[in-house]
Scaffold this motif. Structure first.
Motif, PDB file in Angstrom:
ATOM      1  N   GLU A 104      39.378  40.921  46.903  1.00 59.44           N
ATOM      2  CA  GLU A 104      39.836  40.161  45.738  1.00 59.44           C
ATOM      3  C   GLU A 104      38.801  40.095  44.619  1.00 59.44           C
ATOM      4  O   GLU A 104      39.155  39.929  43.464  1.00 59.44           O
ATOM      5  N   GLY A 134      49.789  43.761  47.550  1.00 62.68           N
ATOM      6  CA  GLY A 134      50.724  43.815  46.415  1.00 62.68           C
ATOM      7  C   GLY A 134      50.759  42.485  45.664  1.00 62.68           C
ATOM      8  O   GLY A 134      50.645  42.446  44.439  1.00 62.68           O
ATOM      9  N   GLU A 135      50.890  41.409  46.424  1.00 67.43           N
ATOM     10  CA  GLU A 135      51.004  40.087  45.791  1.00 67.43           C
ATOM     11  C   GLU A 135      49.734  39.700  45.051  1.00 67.43           C
ATOM     12  O   GLU A 135      49.779  39.026  44.034  1.00 67.43           O
ATOM     13  N   ASP A 136      48.612  40.132  45.571  1.00 68.93           N
ATOM     14  CA  ASP A 136      47.339  39.809  44.921  1.00 68.93           C
ATOM     15  C   ASP A 136      46.965  40.786  43.818  1.00 68.93           C
ATOM     16  O   ASP A 136      45.903  40.656  43.202  1.00 68.93           O
ATOM     17  N   GLY A 137      47.809  41.784  43.620  1.00 72.85           N
ATOM     18  CA  GLY A 137      47.551  42.758  42.553  1.00 72.85           C
ATOM     19  C   GLY A 137      46.332  43.632  42.838  1.00 72.85           C
ATOM     20  O   GLY A 137      45.650  44.084  41.921  1.00 72.85           O
ATOM     21  N   PRO A 139      44.972  47.097  43.744  1.00 73.21           N
ATOM     22  CA  PRO A 139      45.507  48.461  43.768  1.00 73.21           C
ATOM     23  C   PRO A 139      45.291  49.106  45.143  1.00 73.21           C
ATOM     24  O   PRO A 139      44.201  49.038  45.692  1.00 73.21           O
ATOM     25  N   LYS A 205      40.796  43.616  32.201  1.00 70.78           N
ATOM     26  CA  LYS A 205      41.008  42.515  33.143  1.00 70.78           C
ATOM     27  C   LYS A 205      42.014  41.526  32.569  1.00 70.78           C
ATOM     28  O   LYS A 205      41.941  41.157  31.410  1.00 70.78           O
ATOM     29  N   GLU A 206      42.989  41.131  33.435  1.00 68.47           N
ATOM     30  CA  GLU A 206      43.980  40.160  32.962  1.00 68.47           C
ATOM     31  C   GLU A 206      43.325  38.798  32.816  1.00 68.47           C
ATOM     32  O   GLU A 206      42.544  38.382  33.678  1.00 68.47           O
ATOM     33  N   GLU A 208      43.594  34.735  32.856  1.00 64.42           N
ATOM     34  CA  GLU A 208      44.452  33.886  33.674  1.00 64.42           C
ATOM     35  C   GLU A 208      45.022  32.699  32.898  1.00 64.42           C
ATOM     36  O   GLU A 208      45.389  31.693  33.467  1.00 64.42           O
TER      37      GLU A 208
END
Ligand code: GTP
Ligand code: MG
Length: 211
Positions: A104, A134-137, A139, A205-206, A208
């Motif tokens: 993460e 997948g849920e944690d994004g 890759p 980076k997204e 939050e």
């Protein structure tokens, strides 16, 4: 991609012990004994760079291997396996924390290879791990292992079943590779994929922030 050198770099128990060079890295995760260390050796053409074993639970730390150190270096990371029954609750909790923190928070992690034994029908523990990634994004790609050990028709059936099970949670399928450390099946495709990821700029980076 041509691998000109592959060397052991470092073993780490915690994220803050991992190499700080900033080179891109690819981590290998999956059930204990699925063939993570063997696949790493196959990719780099080295018999025992990563230690393999018939006994599950061989890899207990995160092991970084540095590839092509002199020119465009990157890392392969051998992670300890999950789902090994014969470990204590506290060891299991420690594993979970170590691996999840790494997956993460490791900023240089470009793709995680989730290894799945293709000799057997889809396992809940693998599907759940894919769902978590997948849920944690995070890759990831799937690498099916030990393809040399099963008949082609059975492999096809297992692949189809795995895809069907995955489609319950994923609108878009991750990349998938069928591999064998014995026959070297999948080696070129996987290295081409790694090369393409290395050559793709890192996504922004997204943030939050809430809308
Ligand atoms: P841990 O570190 O314990 O989590 O295991 P691992 O996932 O690193 O597995 P490892 O590479 O040590 O392989 C486990 C066993 O499976 C060894 O006996 C390997 O020789 C065997 N194995 C791994 N990949 C293949 C493969 O593609 N084909 C065959 N026939 N055997 C394989
Ligand atoms: Mg291993």
């Amino acid at each position: 991609m041509i691998i000109t050198s592959a060397e052991f770099a470092k073993s780490s128990e915690f994220l803050d012990q991992c190499p700080t060079t900033g080179y891109p890295e690819f981590a290998f995760i999956g059930r204990s004994n699925v063939g993570k260390s063997s696949l790493i050796n196959m990719l780099v053409d080295r018999r025992s760079l990563a230690k393999t074993s018939g006994t599950p639970g061989k890899t207990r730390l995160m092991n970084h291997f540095i590839i092509n150190e002199k020119k465009k270096p990157w890392y392969l990371v051998d992670l300890p396996g999950f789902g090994y029954a014969k470990i204590s609750q506290s060891e299991r909790a420690k594993w979970k924390k170590m691996v999840r923190t790494y997956l993460e928070e490791r900023e240089t992690l470009r793709c995680t290879m989730l290894l799945v034994d293709i000799r057997i029908e889809p396992q809940k523990i693998d599907l759940e791990f894919a769902k978590y990634l997948g849920e944690d994004g995070i890759p990831f790609a799937i690498a099916f292992t030990k393809a040399d050990r099963q008949k082609p028709a059975v492999l096809e059936r297992h692949l189809k079943m795995f895809n069907e099970a995955m489609s319950e949670n994923f609108a878009e399928m991750p990349n998938m590779f069928v591999t064998s450390a014995e026959t070297r099946l999948g080696k070129d495709r996987m290295l081409d994929f790694i090369e393409s990821v290395i050559n793709t700029p890192m996504p922004e980076k997204e943030t939050e922030e809430e809308e």
